[in-house]
Design a protein around this motif. Sequence first.
Motif, PDB file in Angstrom:
ATOM      1  N   MET A 149       0.855  -1.180   0.000  1.00  0.00           N
ATOM      2  CA  MET A 149       0.000   0.000   0.000  1.00  0.00           C
ATOM      3  C   MET A 149       0.893   1.234   0.000  1.00  0.00           C
ATOM      4  O   MET A 149       0.586   2.247  -0.617  1.00  0.00           O
TER       5      MET A 149
ATOM      6  N   LEU B 175      -5.515  -6.861 -14.959  1.00  0.00           N
ATOM      7  CA  LEU B 175      -6.948  -7.153 -14.868  1.00  0.00           C
ATOM      8  C   LEU B 175      -7.741  -5.872 -15.100  1.00  0.00           C
ATOM      9  O   LEU B 175      -7.364  -4.808 -14.619  1.00  0.00           O
ATOM     10  N   ILE B 176      -8.865  -5.992 -15.837  1.00  0.00           N
ATOM     11  CA  ILE B 176      -9.741  -4.844 -16.077  1.00  0.00           C
ATOM     12  C   ILE B 176     -10.953  -4.955 -15.171  1.00  0.00           C
ATOM     13  O   ILE B 176     -11.537  -6.036 -15.043  1.00  0.00           O
ATOM     14  N   SER B 177     -11.356  -3.862 -14.559  1.00  0.00           N
ATOM     15  CA  SER B 177     -12.533  -3.878 -13.698  1.00  0.00           C
ATOM     16  C   SER B 177     -13.118  -2.476 -13.646  1.00  0.00           C
ATOM     17  O   SER B 177     -12.625  -1.550 -14.290  1.00  0.00           O
TER      18      SER B 177
ATOM     19  N   ASP C 247     -15.536   0.116 -10.667  1.00  0.00           N
ATOM     20  CA  ASP C 247     -16.106   0.224  -9.327  1.00  0.00           C
ATOM     21  C   ASP C 247     -16.741   1.600  -9.198  1.00  0.00           C
ATOM     22  O   ASP C 247     -16.143   2.599  -9.602  1.00  0.00           O
ATOM     23  N   PRO C 248     -17.951   1.666  -8.647  1.00  0.00           N
ATOM     24  CA  PRO C 248     -18.625   2.967  -8.572  1.00  0.00           C
ATOM     25  C   PRO C 248     -17.861   4.008  -7.768  1.00  0.00           C
ATOM     26  O   PRO C 248     -18.062   5.206  -7.957  1.00  0.00           O
ATOM     27  N   THR C 249     -16.975   3.558  -6.869  1.00  0.00           N
ATOM     28  CA  THR C 249     -16.275   4.538  -6.034  1.00  0.00           C
ATOM     29  C   THR C 249     -14.925   4.933  -6.591  1.00  0.00           C
ATOM     30  O   THR C 249     -14.222   5.740  -5.994  1.00  0.00           O
ATOM     31  N   LEU C 250     -14.559   4.348  -7.720  1.00  0.00           N
ATOM     32  CA  LEU C 250     -13.254   4.649  -8.319  1.00  0.00           C
ATOM     33  C   LEU C 250     -13.465   5.183  -9.715  1.00  0.00           C
ATOM     34  O   LEU C 250     -14.165   4.568 -10.520  1.00  0.00           O
TER      35      LEU C 250
ATOM     36  N   PHE D 167     -11.065   0.526 -15.270  1.00  0.00           N
ATOM     37  CA  PHE D 167      -9.661   0.776 -14.955  1.00  0.00           C
ATOM     38  C   PHE D 167      -8.882  -0.534 -15.048  1.00  0.00           C
ATOM     39  O   PHE D 167      -9.459  -1.625 -15.124  1.00  0.00           O
TER      40      PHE D 167
ATOM     41  N   VAL E 130      -5.653  -2.854 -13.409  1.00  0.00           N
ATOM     42  CA  VAL E 130      -4.753  -3.056 -12.272  1.00  0.00           C
ATOM     43  C   VAL E 130      -3.666  -4.032 -12.698  1.00  0.00           C
ATOM     44  O   VAL E 130      -3.915  -4.944 -13.504  1.00  0.00           O
TER      45      VAL E 130
ATOM     46  N   SER F 260      -0.739   1.632 -11.070  1.00  0.00           N
ATOM     47  CA  SER F 260      -1.970   0.869 -10.888  1.00  0.00           C
ATOM     48  C   SER F 260      -2.695   1.424  -9.653  1.00  0.00           C
ATOM     49  O   SER F 260      -2.059   1.684  -8.636  1.00  0.00           O
ATOM     50  N   PRO F 261      -4.004   1.608  -9.723  1.00  0.00           N
ATOM     51  CA  PRO F 261      -4.928   1.378 -10.835  1.00  0.00           C
ATOM     52  C   PRO F 261      -4.830   2.492 -11.882  1.00  0.00           C
ATOM     53  O   PRO F 261      -4.604   3.647 -11.541  1.00  0.00           O
TER      54      PRO F 261
ATOM     55  N   PHE G 247      -7.708  -5.213  -3.774  1.00  0.00           N
ATOM     56  CA  PHE G 247      -6.581  -4.536  -3.144  1.00  0.00           C
ATOM     57  C   PHE G 247      -6.458  -3.115  -3.706  1.00  0.00           C
ATOM     58  O   PHE G 247      -6.250  -2.159  -2.958  1.00  0.00           O
ATOM     59  N   SER G 248      -6.596  -2.976  -5.013  1.00  0.00           N
ATOM     60  CA  SER G 248      -6.445  -1.663  -5.636  1.00  0.00           C
ATOM     61  C   SER G 248      -7.569  -0.721  -5.216  1.00  0.00           C
ATOM     62  O   SER G 248      -7.335   0.474  -5.014  1.00  0.00           O
TER      63      SER G 248
ATOM     64  N   TRP H  33      -8.541   4.037  -1.108  1.00  0.00           N
ATOM     65  CA  TRP H  33      -9.164   4.636   0.085  1.00  0.00           C
ATOM     66  C   TRP H  33      -8.245   4.617   1.311  1.00  0.00           C
ATOM     67  O   TRP H  33      -8.629   5.108   2.374  1.00  0.00           O
TER      68      TRP H  33
ATOM     69  N   ARG I  99     -19.906  -0.420   2.367  1.00  0.00           N
ATOM     70  CA  ARG I  99     -19.103  -1.560   1.908  1.00  0.00           C
ATOM     71  C   ARG I  99     -17.980  -1.856   2.881  1.00  0.00           C
ATOM     72  O   ARG I  99     -17.659  -3.015   3.161  1.00  0.00           O
TER      73      ARG I  99
END
Lengths: 250, 444
Positions: free
Chosen positions: A44, A130-132, A134-137, A143, A145, A180-181, B401-402, B407, B419
């Motif tokens: 992190m 990996l592609i994904s 998320d409503p908070t990102l 995006f 990763v 990343s991301p 993790f990402s 956050w 969440r």
Amino acid sequence: MQNIIISIDPGPQSINAIGGEIIIPQGVEVISIASANSVVKFWMEAPSLEAGHLSLAGIIPGGYQGQPIELISLILPESVPVPKFDFSKLKVLANDGQGTMVTAKFYVTVTPIADQIITDRIPPEEFTPLISSDPTLFNGQKFLVFSAQDKQSGISHYEVCEKKAGDSKFASCIWQKNESPYLIINQKLDQRIEVKAVDLVGNERVVRAFSPPLDPLYYLIGAIIVGVFILWGARFIIRKLSRSSRSSSS
Amino acid sequence: MRSIKPITNSNKKFLALFYLVAVLGIVSLAQADEYTSSSFRVLDPVLAPAQFSTSTDFQLFGSLGEMGLGTSTAIGFGLQSAWLFFPVVATPVVSATAGDGSVALSWSAVTASLGWTVGGYNVGQATVAGGPYSYTSLGNVTSTTRSSLTNGTPYYFVIRPEDALSNTIATSSEVSATPVSSGGGGGGGGGGGGGETVTATGVNLSGYGYPLSKVTILKDGQIAITTIAGPDAKFAVALTGLSAGEYLFAVYGEDNQGRRSTLFTFPVYLTKGAMTNISGIFLSPTIDVDKREVAHGDNIAIFGQTVGSSTVTIAVNSNQEIFVRTLAGVGGLYLYNFDTTLIEKGDHTTKSKSTVLNEISPFGAVVNFRVGTTTVLAEPNQGCPLRGDLNSDCRVNLIDFSIAAYWYHRPLTADFIPREKAILSGDGKVDLVDFSIMAYYWTG
């Protein structure tokens, strides 16, 4: 130069997260920090040094229990005596699903500087972006990763190449340094995306993160070509067989 | 034709008396005399004690707790009773890497419990698969290099952990390696340009999953390969094209209901140009219960899957931990109806491990249940991680993790707070504790 390895001894428990600071005595020059062979696999906060405070935070997926194992290594000048590090501000958490804080021991060992770092010609390992979304990102946008490993010198940085819609498929990639991301610019995902991992001595590994599906026209053309070959082959065999049967009957 | 004489009443009386005398005689022979010693150990169980043993310094390993009405006192010793259900240690996972005239061995540290402590390890070495082995004591280390070996000859190794009294308490599965001569002749390297190609550096992994089930291998936290175990639950995979260096491998399985085992993790140092063999991986059984809350006195079903026909030891925690055993079926399924009259009301946990031949798995996941006044059935397990899965894709991996890393040490927004509460620690912030929870439920 000398290589100082800081190891963590989890004792009898399994641990999976380490975070905080290692205090380095004033005046100690640290040439570089390496985590290529660290037991921590995702950071992190990647180890970084500022004003004698070496900050870090990372996890060990699945946890680790066993003998003392490398946490990070530091390169110091040759003549400097081994510093007395202060580990009291490091937190270690148990692999118990609760994040329980536990105590661990830390050891410092000095090893000869590894020739492998200087002569490293091995690129970083294969990795899978990996592609994904998320409503908070990134307001819910897609995006990417990614995370690679380099066992010799460690990862320096990543670069991403996105070919925009309309570019010729033969156009060369324009690589841009990214982390990343990564927010994908071409949200329609109709062109390929590639990611490059670069290690500390400049070796590179390029992987394809995404390829758009082929135009159905290409499948049709391919099927026609294969069909033609099959028919031609069948005709050839039939002719050969009929010639042989004629010559054997005469 | 021979006639059969009926047994007369006097004969019946004689037979009854004979059996009574025989039983009493065996019991009297089995009685232990009172014994004291300043330093000794008794390993055989005492069948009908009604005696007591005192010592200033000894350990008594017996079944007094099961049958005895006697007392045992000592200034300093440990009494480990209920030996029939005595938990033993998990067998270590061993890796072997061939070198020039040598084989480097390393193994997972073994943890013991309930009176056992690991005092050291022995390595057994043979030139024939299955032994006989010649053993060397190593002390309390988890690696060794066997040298002065003949190149081209396969060698077979086992690792035996010992307790503090130098008793062998487990034996690993056998691992083999064939020493090879290091590359000869000429100047190495040379030539310009490009990168160096690493060949033949990799790892062979083998062990037990669940019959015909999926086994996933993670390399440094990311999925490296998946395979399917055989009907005998055995699996074997090879990963090649790796670099030399320290890796953290993790293995988990999914049973026929989609339940995942806990991660079996172990570090391995790979040597350049060598395949390292790792054997003895033994995934813990999956486990679940049919009730989240059970009325005191009713049964609660504890079930899961493991290696077929293995012996499953189930631990239920209470004021005192209770161990029971059951046999898994041919397909690896096991079920035990646990009588809750044996435990008090309140919150409890249960876990299980498996034994097949000489190999023992570690204990697996811990499942919670409550003993109260009502019965609440458990919802069927969906096979998804309970926590850590921030994007609800039934996996806990780099994507989660990402998301969490974004956050980390940031104030949470209103749409993310629920969440964090449901899936992470629930303390309203994303910090090291949340990542620790994620690491525990990691699937790759």
